[in-house]
Write an enzyme that holds these catalytic residues in place. Structure first.
Site, short mmCIF file in Angstrom:
data_model
loop_
_atom_site.label_atom_id
_atom_site.label_comp_id
_atom_site.label_asym_id
_atom_site.label_seq_id
_atom_site.Cartn_x
_atom_site.Cartn_y
_atom_site.Cartn_z
CG HIS A 12 -1.93 -1.07 1.22
ND1 HIS A 12 -3.08 -1.02 0.48
CD2 HIS A 12 -1.94 -2.26 1.87
CE1 HIS A 12 -3.78 -2.13 0.67
NE2 HIS A 12 -3.10 -2.90 1.51
CG ASP A 69 8.49 4.61 12.09
OD1 ASP A 69 7.80 3.67 11.65
OD2 ASP A 69 8.76 4.72 13.29
N GLY A 150 -3.97 -0.47 7.86
CA GLY A 150 -3.79 0.06 9.21
C GLY A 150 -5.08 0.66 9.77
CE LYS A 172 -3.77 6.85 3.50
NZ LYS A 172 -3.43 5.50 3.95
CG HIS A 177 0.24 10.53 7.40
ND1 HIS A 177 -1.00 10.19 6.94
CD2 HIS A 177 0.87 9.35 7.67
CE1 HIS A 177 -1.14 8.86 6.95
NE2 HIS A 177 -0.01 8.34 7.37
NE ARG A 178 2.38 6.29 3.41
CZ ARG A 178 1.73 5.99 4.54
NH1 ARG A 178 2.37 6.00 5.68
NH2 ARG A 178 0.47 5.64 4.52
P1 IMP Z 1 5.09 2.14 9.95
O1 IMP Z 1 5.86 1.70 11.15
O2 IMP Z 1 5.55 3.39 9.32
O3 IMP Z 1 4.85 1.02 8.99
O4 IMP Z 1 3.63 2.54 10.42
C1 IMP Z 1 3.17 2.18 11.67
C2 IMP Z 1 1.71 1.91 11.68
O5 IMP Z 1 1.00 3.15 11.62
C3 IMP Z 1 1.15 1.08 10.52
O6 IMP Z 1 1.29 -0.28 10.71
C4 IMP Z 1 -0.29 1.48 10.59
O7 IMP Z 1 -0.92 0.78 11.62
C5 IMP Z 1 -0.21 2.94 10.97
N1 IMP Z 1 -0.24 3.79 9.78
C6 IMP Z 1 0.76 4.48 9.20
N2 IMP Z 1 0.35 5.16 8.12
C7 IMP Z 1 -0.97 4.85 8.01
C8 IMP Z 1 -1.97 5.24 7.06
O8 IMP Z 1 -1.75 5.96 6.09
N3 IMP Z 1 -3.19 4.74 7.28
C9 IMP Z 1 -3.49 3.92 8.33
N4 IMP Z 1 -2.61 3.52 9.21
C10 IMP Z 1 -1.34 3.99 9.06
#
Ligand code: IMP
Length: 193
Positions: A12, A69, A150, A172, A177-178
């Protein structure tokens, strides 16, 4: 075209990032870079975890790379789940269990305000640069939608009328944020001589 290894195997995220960069850079996820290992996220801040991931990939490949992250920070929960968003309900990471735990923790709480935050660590020609993006919004009372990943089914970004899980990637990306962190990285990369 400049190639960048992206320190993830989350399809994703790869899709979101490829869509945001609109073909201007070749994004290589870990699986395509032949790196078959989980990179630890041992720190208490998103920034330190992002740095750790990009340093590990750079040490392994010597190539230009970036990692990100992200976490969900809920005001009424003092910023939790935050850096522990992926493993909020324990390991292995389980999005359904995380959402159930979150909705349970927020049972009866009126202040539903929250934000997603992303830190990107880019290593270019051996030097590290960081970029940040955030998306304010609120946590729904129930799960709504089944797209995305997530916490998408329980998060409505500010200015929208539906959860991330009910949006296309392009929709989205207008809030994400990303995407904001990526835009900051992109302007930096495009501004380089
Ligand atoms: P990561 O460690 O950057 O992979 O993100 C940590 C966790 O934050 C992910 O496993 C999701 O549970 C949550 N997360 C991060 N970005 C998103 C998003 O865009 N949508 C929903 N959950 C997110």
């Amino acid at each position: 075209m400049t190639s960048l290894i992206f320190a993830t195997n989350n399809k994703h995220k790869v899709e979101e990032i490829r869509s945001a960069l609109a073909g201007r850079f070749r994004i290589i996820p870990l699986s395509e870079a032949g790196i078959d290992r989980d990179i630890p996220e041992p720190h208490d801040t998103l920034g330190e975890n992002a740095s750790e991931k990009s340093s590990v990939i750079h040490a392994l490949t010597g190539a230009d790379c970036f990692s990100e992250d992200s976490g969900l920070e809920v005001n009424a929960l003092g910023g939790a789940p935050g850096v522990r968003s992926a493993r909020y309900a324990g390991e292995p990471s389980d999005a359904g269990a995380n959402i159930r735990k979150l909705l349970h923790a927020m049972d009866g709480i009126d202040d539903r305000s929250a934000r997603f935050r992303t830190i990107i660590s880019l290593i270019l020609e051996g030097k590290e640069y960081t970029f940040e993006g955030e998306c304010p919004g609120k946590i729904t009372l129930d799960i709504d939608g089944d797209g995305g990943f997530g916490y998408d089914p329980v998060f409505i970004p500010e200015g929208a009328d539906r959860t991330f899980a009910r949006m296309t990637i392009d929709q989205k990306n207008r809030f994400s944020h990303r995407r904001k962190a990526l835009d900051a990285m992109l302007s930096f990369l495009l501004g380089k001589p």
